[in-house]
Write an enzyme that holds these catalytic residues in place. Structure first.
Site, PDB file in Angstrom:
ATOM      1  N   LYS A  45      51.933  42.946  35.256  1.00 43.66           N
ATOM      2  CA  LYS A  45      51.886  44.302  35.780  1.00 43.66           C
ATOM      3  C   LYS A  45      53.106  45.092  35.291  1.00 43.66           C
ATOM      4  O   LYS A  45      54.042  44.542  34.700  1.00 43.66           O
ATOM      5  CB  LYS A  45      51.804  44.260  37.306  1.00 43.66           C
ATOM      6  CG  LYS A  45      50.567  43.459  37.784  1.00 43.66           C
ATOM      7  CD  LYS A  45      50.205  43.720  39.238  1.00 43.66           C
ATOM      8  CE  LYS A  45      50.987  42.912  40.209  1.00 43.66           C
ATOM      9  NZ  LYS A  45      50.436  42.969  41.588  1.00 43.66           N
TER      10      LYS A  45
ATOM     11  N   ASN B 256      55.418  42.394  42.465  1.00 41.02           N
ATOM     12  CA  ASN B 256      55.292  40.941  42.323  1.00 41.02           C
ATOM     13  C   ASN B 256      54.801  40.507  40.935  1.00 41.02           C
ATOM     14  O   ASN B 256      54.222  39.443  40.759  1.00 41.02           O
ATOM     15  CB  ASN B 256      54.440  40.350  43.461  1.00 41.02           C
ATOM     16  CG  ASN B 256      53.029  40.909  43.485  1.00 41.02           C
ATOM     17  OD1 ASN B 256      52.661  41.690  42.610  1.00 41.02           O
ATOM     18  ND2 ASN B 256      52.239  40.507  44.461  1.00 41.02           N
TER      19      ASN B 256
ATOM     20  N   HIS C 198      49.256  39.627  38.098  1.00 39.84           N
ATOM     21  CA  HIS C 198      47.970  39.541  38.788  1.00 39.84           C
ATOM     22  C   HIS C 198      47.214  38.320  38.287  1.00 39.84           C
ATOM     23  O   HIS C 198      47.279  37.988  37.098  1.00 39.84           O
ATOM     24  CB  HIS C 198      47.126  40.788  38.494  1.00 39.84           C
ATOM     25  CG  HIS C 198      45.688  40.606  38.864  1.00 39.84           C
ATOM     26  ND1 HIS C 198      45.243  40.728  40.160  1.00 39.84           N
ATOM     27  CD2 HIS C 198      44.609  40.232  38.131  1.00 39.84           C
ATOM     28  CE1 HIS C 198      43.944  40.458  40.191  1.00 39.84           C
ATOM     29  NE2 HIS C 198      43.533  40.156  38.971  1.00 39.84           N
TER      30      HIS C 198
ATOM     31  N   GLU D 166      36.546  40.778  36.552  1.00 39.31           N
ATOM     32  CA  GLU D 166      37.789  41.351  36.033  1.00 39.31           C
ATOM     33  C   GLU D 166      37.912  41.188  34.518  1.00 39.31           C
ATOM     34  O   GLU D 166      38.384  42.095  33.835  1.00 39.31           O
ATOM     35  CB  GLU D 166      38.987  40.712  36.750  1.00 39.31           C
ATOM     36  CG  GLU D 166      39.047  41.118  38.214  1.00 39.31           C
ATOM     37  CD  GLU D 166      40.180  40.462  38.985  1.00 39.31           C
ATOM     38  OE1 GLU D 166      40.433  40.903  40.109  1.00 39.31           O
ATOM     39  OE2 GLU D 166      40.801  39.498  38.472  1.00 39.31           O
TER      40      GLU D 166
HETATM   41  P1  RTP Z   1      46.974  40.500  42.676  1.00 35.77           P
HETATM   42  O1  RTP Z   1      45.578  40.991  43.076  1.00 35.77           O
HETATM   43  O2  RTP Z   1      47.838  41.584  42.118  1.00 35.77           O
HETATM   44  O3  RTP Z   1      46.913  39.240  41.878  1.00 35.77           O
HETATM   45  O4  RTP Z   1      47.692  40.071  44.016  1.00 35.77           O
HETATM   46  P2  RTP Z   1      47.147  39.149  45.166  1.00 35.77           P
HETATM   47  O5  RTP Z   1      45.724  38.737  44.920  1.00 35.77           O
HETATM   48  O6  RTP Z   1      48.155  38.076  45.366  1.00 35.77           O
HETATM   49  O7  RTP Z   1      47.203  40.140  46.392  1.00 35.77           O
HETATM   50  P3  RTP Z   1      46.147  41.230  46.879  1.00 35.77           P
HETATM   51  O8  RTP Z   1      45.922  41.009  48.329  1.00 35.77           O
HETATM   52  O9  RTP Z   1      44.944  41.287  45.981  1.00 35.77           O
HETATM   53  O10 RTP Z   1      46.972  42.553  46.715  1.00 35.77           O
HETATM   54  C1  RTP Z   1      47.082  43.204  45.479  1.00 35.77           C
HETATM   55  C2  RTP Z   1      48.483  43.692  45.280  1.00 35.77           C
HETATM   56  O11 RTP Z   1      48.765  44.687  46.257  1.00 35.77           O
HETATM   57  C3  RTP Z   1      50.134  44.617  46.603  1.00 35.77           C
HETATM   58  N1  RTP Z   1      50.247  44.453  48.053  1.00 35.77           N
HETATM   59  N2  RTP Z   1      51.029  45.185  48.796  1.00 35.77           N
HETATM   60  N3  RTP Z   1      51.327  44.733  52.369  1.00 35.77           N
HETATM   61  C4  RTP Z   1      51.567  45.282  51.203  1.00 35.77           C
HETATM   62  O12 RTP Z   1      52.327  46.203  51.053  1.00 35.77           O
HETATM   63  C5  RTP Z   1      50.864  44.739  50.055  1.00 35.77           C
HETATM   64  N4  RTP Z   1      49.997  43.753  50.096  1.00 35.77           N
HETATM   65  C6  RTP Z   1      49.591  43.570  48.812  1.00 35.77           C
HETATM   66  C7  RTP Z   1      50.741  43.434  45.895  1.00 35.77           C
HETATM   67  O13 RTP Z   1      51.451  43.908  44.755  1.00 35.77           O
HETATM   68  C8  RTP Z   1      49.538  42.621  45.479  1.00 35.77           C
HETATM   69  O14 RTP Z   1      49.790  41.869  44.314  1.00 35.77           O
END
Ligand code: RTP
Length: 148
Positions: A9, A112, A115, A126
């Site tokens: 990202k 973070n 992705h 995706e």
């Molecule tokens: P990604 O999709 O980016 O791989 O991340 P992930 O599955 O680990 O997490 P996801 O729940 O899909 O969330 C996507 C991205 O949103 C941001 N996020 N911010 N509470 C918050 O402020 C929050 N929660 C999630 C994170 O950057 C996450 O990677």
């Protein structure tokens, strides 16, 4: 063989971690079959994160994702979807173990770095979102015999 979408990202690119991340997946034994750098439109970011559309941070997340570079990669290998997620660590870097990408390299949930598709069906959607079929390369590594 499974395929997954792994993407560095904006923050991961800005901090110079493309090489480190590619290297971790290569060293693990996965095979890179697609790679491109894009500056996503907000519409592409919205499509990418469509499953989160009802969450309060969706708008900001999509704005941030479309504000800079995004390195989309398609990786192939045995259990690459699940193992790829384990290599990333938890969504929140504070909960990520040392040795994972997020556990080693970042501190904030909104920055973070990376992705990874969260399941085989999401991975198919995706990969198709970011790559045209002709942008994915079928090739066999000579290491294959020693991996499987
Ligand atoms: P990604 O999709 O980016 O791989 O991340 P992930 O599955 O680990 O997490 P996801 O729940 O899909 O969330 C996507 C991205 O949103 C941001 N996020 N911010 N509470 C918050 O402020 C929050 N929660 C999630 C994170 O950057 C996450 O990677």
């Amino acid at each position: 063989m499974e395929r997954t979408l792994i993407a560095v990202k904006n923050d991961g690119v800005q901090r110079g971690f493309i090489g480190d991340i590619v290297s971790r997946f290569e060293r693990k034994g996965f095979r890179l079959v697609g790679l491109k750098m894009v500056k996503p439109t907000e519409e592409m970011a919205k499509q990418h994160y469509i499953d989160l559309k009802d969450l309060p941070f969706y708008g900001n997340l999509c704005k941030y994702t479309s504000s800079g570079p995004f390195v989309a990669m398609c990786w192939e290998g045995l259990n690459v979807v699940k193992t790829g997620r384990e290599m990333l660590g938890e969504t929140d870097p504070a909960k990520s173990k040392p040795g994972t990408i997020r556990g080693d390299l970042c501190v904030h949930i909104g920055r973070n770095l990376i992705h990874g598709s969260d399941g085989p069906e999401t991975a198919k959607r995706e990969v198709a979102l970011w790559f045209k079929p002709e942008e994915l390369v079928d090739w066999t590594s000579c290491a294959h015999t020693y991996l499987y």
